[in-house]
Design a protein around this motif. Structure first.
Motif, PDB file in Angstrom:
ATOM      1  N   GLY A  82       0.792  -1.223   0.000  1.00 45.49           N
ATOM      2  CA  GLY A  82       0.000   0.000   0.000  1.00 45.49           C
ATOM      3  C   GLY A  82       0.828   1.277   0.000  1.00 45.49           C
ATOM      4  O   GLY A  82       0.290   2.360  -0.206  1.00 45.49           O
ATOM      5  N   ARG A  83       2.124   1.158   0.231  1.00 46.72           N
ATOM      6  CA  ARG A  83       2.956   2.356   0.215  1.00 46.72           C
ATOM      7  C   ARG A  83       3.150   2.822  -1.219  1.00 46.72           C
ATOM      8  O   ARG A  83       2.951   2.088  -2.167  1.00 46.72           O
ATOM      9  CB  ARG A  83       4.313   2.079   0.865  1.00 46.72           C
ATOM     10  N   LEU A  84       3.553   4.055  -1.328  1.00 43.10           N
ATOM     11  CA  LEU A  84       3.776   4.679  -2.622  1.00 43.10           C
ATOM     12  C   LEU A  84       5.198   5.202  -2.667  1.00 43.10           C
ATOM     13  O   LEU A  84       5.661   5.852  -1.727  1.00 43.10           O
ATOM     14  CB  LEU A  84       2.780   5.837  -2.805  1.00 43.10           C
ATOM     15  N   VAL A  85       5.906   4.904  -3.741  1.00 43.20           N
ATOM     16  CA  VAL A  85       7.267   5.410  -3.930  1.00 43.20           C
ATOM     17  C   VAL A  85       7.211   6.440  -5.049  1.00 43.20           C
ATOM     18  O   VAL A  85       6.775   6.142  -6.159  1.00 43.20           O
ATOM     19  CB  VAL A  85       8.250   4.278  -4.295  1.00 43.20           C
ATOM     20  N   LEU A  86       7.637   7.650  -4.721  1.00 38.62           N
ATOM     21  CA  LEU A  86       7.722   8.720  -5.717  1.00 38.62           C
ATOM     22  C   LEU A  86       9.182   8.923  -6.067  1.00 38.62           C
ATOM     23  O   LEU A  86      10.028   9.078  -5.186  1.00 38.62           O
ATOM     24  CB  LEU A  86       7.139  10.015  -5.158  1.00 38.62           C
ATOM     25  N   THR A  87       9.483   8.913  -7.343  1.00 36.64           N
ATOM     26  CA  THR A  87      10.845   9.142  -7.808  1.00 36.64           C
ATOM     27  C   THR A  87      10.846  10.393  -8.661  1.00 36.64           C
ATOM     28  O   THR A  87      10.074  10.496  -9.622  1.00 36.64           O
ATOM     29  CB  THR A  87      11.355   7.943  -8.644  1.00 36.64           C
TER      30      THR A  87
END
Length: 156
Positions: free
Chosen positions: A102-107
């Motif tokens: 459920g986490r979100l990784v923004l790059t």
């Protein structure tokens, strides 16, 4: 027999337009062949770009990047940089990856500065601007707190 052939000549007896019997003449066949040719051309061009970007990426990203960023993300980063390079666009990317938990990784990938002294002086301001641009609204029910920030600079 579905054979069609047409030959036209100009004044110097050179072929100007020639349709051979083996060439498709139905519109749907011409569209299919044209589409296949376009796909081949784009694939070839992208392959050439990838062949340049991957060695550059491997040579210029710091070891800390390779030690902390999972391979799946690194491949996504290389694909994104290759696509931007192939399209002759400015290197300004925002990538979003949803993790199974459920986490979100923004790059965020941004162009660097040629002058390393100016780059070091401006790094804090660029990071602050990136944090300000995070798409979070603290008052929304789907708010996720920022849990980690990793910053990497390429060697070039």
């Amino acid at each position: 027999n579905n054979v069609q052939g047409q030959v036209q000549y100009n004044n110097n007896n050179r072929v100007r337009n020639e349709t051979a019997s083996w060439q498709p003449y139905k519109n749907v066949d011409i569209q299919r062949v044209t589409q296949t040719a376009i796909i081949h051309e784009i694939t070839h061009q992208q392959s050439q770009t990838i062949a340049k970007v991957v060695p550059w990426f491997l040579a210029n990203m710091p070891s800390s990047y390779f030690n902390t960023v999972p391979e799946e993300f690194r491949l996504d980063h290389m694909k994104a940089v290759s696509a931007i390079q192939d399209a002759n666009m400015d290197l300004h990317l925002n990538l979003k990856t949803h993790l199974p938990d459920g986490r979100l990784v923004l790059t965020y990938i941004r162009p660097g500065k040629a002058d390393q002294t100016a780059a070091r002086k401006g790094a804090t301001g660029r990071i602050l601007n990136l944090v300000k641009d995070l798409p979070w609204n603290h008052n929304k029910s789907d708010y996720l707190p920022l849990s980690r920030v990793q910053v990497f600079n390429s060697e070039d």
